[in-house]
Design a protein around this motif. Structure first.
Motif, PDB file in Angstrom:
ATOM      1  N   PHE A  70       0.720  -1.254  -0.357  1.00 43.38           N
ATOM      2  CA  PHE A  70       0.113   0.048  -0.013  1.00 43.38           C
ATOM      3  C   PHE A  70       0.970   0.875  -0.180  1.00 43.38           C
ATOM      4  O   PHE A  70       0.294   2.792  -0.420  1.00 43.38           O
ATOM      5  N   TYR A  74      -0.731   3.384  -3.454  1.00 43.17           N
ATOM      6  CA  TYR A  74      -1.113   4.991  -2.475  1.00 43.17           C
ATOM      7  C   TYR A  74      -0.694   6.406  -2.761  1.00 43.17           C
ATOM      8  O   TYR A  74      -1.339   7.345  -3.529  1.00 43.17           O
ATOM      9  N   MET A 384      -5.204   3.651   2.441  1.00 40.45           N
ATOM     10  CA  MET A 384      -6.234   3.681   0.560  1.00 40.45           C
ATOM     11  C   MET A 384      -7.895   2.732   0.754  1.00 40.45           C
ATOM     12  O   MET A 384      -8.231   2.923  -0.443  1.00 40.45           O
ATOM     13  N   VAL A 389      -8.345   8.897  -2.955  1.00 31.50           N
ATOM     14  CA  VAL A 389      -7.624   7.480  -4.114  1.00 31.50           C
ATOM     15  C   VAL A 389      -8.817   7.350  -5.287  1.00 31.50           C
ATOM     16  O   VAL A 389      -9.728   6.494  -4.631  1.00 31.50           O
ATOM     17  N   ARG A 394      -8.107   1.502  -6.055  1.00 33.04           N
ATOM     18  CA  ARG A 394      -8.428   1.209  -5.422  1.00 33.04           C
ATOM     19  C   ARG A 394      -7.817  -0.366  -5.337  1.00 33.04           C
ATOM     20  O   ARG A 394      -8.316  -0.496  -6.284  1.00 33.04           O
TER      21      ARG A 394
END
Length: 425
Positions: A70, A74, A384, A389, A394
């Protein structure tokens, strides 16, 4: 160098969104990963417990994957780093982040640097103390980072990782014939407290601590600024997966070398940096020949130096992003170089004060990574799930559930460890 990066300030996914164009942050992640966790902990695991720890490598790699991934995902999605997101999550989140990182940075850099120093002393047959060599290495690294830039760091990291991958694969392949592959070798002989403590210490940094996701995030941000291009979700995932799989494969490779050269003959790991470094180099020379001493030594030094280089770049860079977000202003050009030198000096002072046992010091540092893992798994999961986002970036429902399951496992494991640790006194 430290201005904020925003998606609307970059070109959309195009030439820069291709998989090869996106390579860089994931390779730097692998360069940072292939250090203490591999050279020290994976080797010791193989030497002490044999093939039984292969299962631990697999389980830890699966559990940590979402939280670490992540970091780059991200930043590729939003153009913002994780430290900036932690600030936006609230005072409690940024406080947790700053407290844990400001404490751990000294220990992390010290552990990496003293391991590198041990290898340098062994390969070049020097008589200087490990602490003194650590100081020179930190000063040299800080100087390189003061005059260097992200693109230079990326290219050096790629070259060093490539060399090490080749050497470890060749040596591990040659060691296969020396290993007893009976099913009983995959079992742990006795479940006890020392085993639990070692498992925690090994898992803390395997293949990296979860907070390495922050370094991956800031390198992705630097990549975006250097290229001026967005990175697609597919390209970012490919780059990260390549680095993550590389780190996992090499963890198994070092474990197999420890099994073949040390566990079978019953050789115990040494407790000083130079002596342990000599044992690590022997893992290679005893499997592919004595002629390879200097080649292997150079590759091992390169691997550890790449880790030191990446860590001393990444920590100051992430602090700069956090402080910029907190202050609402761009950080001046001198800020990161000053942080680089401050981190180096602080780590050297810590090492000079606390280093009495090499392996115990390494276990202390890696255990910190284990205890902090749930904090960053939670913060990254929240990041996230943020409204900023884009839908295309996602995580899937399956990955979200995977992330939640990993968070539960990491939290439960940390609680169990802390209960056992404090119950022992």
């Amino acid at each position: 160098m430290h201005e904020q990066v925003r998606p609307h300030g970059m070109n959309g996914p195009g030439a820069g969104s291709g998989r090869l164009a996106a390579l860089g942050p994931g390779i730097l992640y692998a360069a940072a990963a292939i250090g203490v966790s591999h050279v020290v902990q994976s080797t010791r695991a193989g030497a002490i417990y044999g093939l039984a720890m292969i299962a631990l490598i697999a389980v830890v790699g699966i559990v940590k994957y979402p939280a670490i991934r992540f970091g780059s995902q991200y930043t590729a999605a939003t153009g913002r780093s994780l430290p900036e997101n932690y600030v936006d999550q609230g005072w409690w989140a940024v406080s947790l982040y700053l407290i844990t990182q400001l404490v751990s940075v000294w220990f992390v850099l010290a552990a990496i640097a003293v391991t590198t120093a041990g290898l340098v002393l062994t390969v070049f047959d020097l008589t200087m103390s490990a602490v003194a060599m650590t100081g020179w290495l930190m000063a040299g690294t800080a100087l390189l980072l003061t005059v260097g830039h992200y693109r230079w760091l990326e290219r050096v990291g790629m070259a060093l990782v490539f060399v090490l991958v080749i050497m470890v694969v060749v040596a591990a392949g040659a060691s296969i014939a020396l290993i007893d592959w009976k099913p009983s070798e995959f079992a742990v002989g006795r479940l006890d407290i020392p085993l639990l403590m070692f498992v925690v210490a090994m898992a803390g940094w395997l293949p990296t601590p979860v907070d390495a996701s922050i370094l991956n995030s800031v390198w992705t941000s630097a990549k975006l600024k250097a290229s001026g291009q967005r990175i697609s979700n597919t390209a970012a995932r490919f780059d990260f997966n390549l680095g993550y799989v590389t780190a996992m494969v090499l963890a198994v490779g070092f474990l197999l070398l420890g099994v073949a050269v040390m566990h079978g003959p019953g050789i115990a790991p040494k407790d000083s940096p130079p002596e342990f470094a000599a044992q690590v180099i022997a893992l290679f020379t005893e499997t592919i020949g004595g002629w390879s001493f200097y080649l292997i030594g150079a590759a091992a030094v390169a691997a550890m130096f790449s880790t030191l280089l990446a860590a001393m770049d990444g920590y100051p860079r992430q602090f700069a992003y956090a402080f910029s977000r907190l202050s609402g202003t761009d950080i001046p050009a001198w800020f990161v170089p000053v942080l680089v030198w401050a981190c180096g000096l602080g780590s050297f002072a810590l090492l000079a004060t606390l280093l009495t046992s090499f392996t115990r010091f390494i276990d202390l540092v890696t255990t910190l990574g284990f205890v902090m893992a749930p904090i960053y798994a939670f913060l990254n999961h929240r990041a996230m799930a943020g409204a900023e986002v884009p839908e295309a970036y996602r995580p899937s429902r399956g990955l979200r559930l995977w992330s939640l399951g990993s968070l539960v496992i990491l939290t439960a494991a940390s609680i169990v460890y802390l209960v056992v640790r404090f119950a022992r006194g």
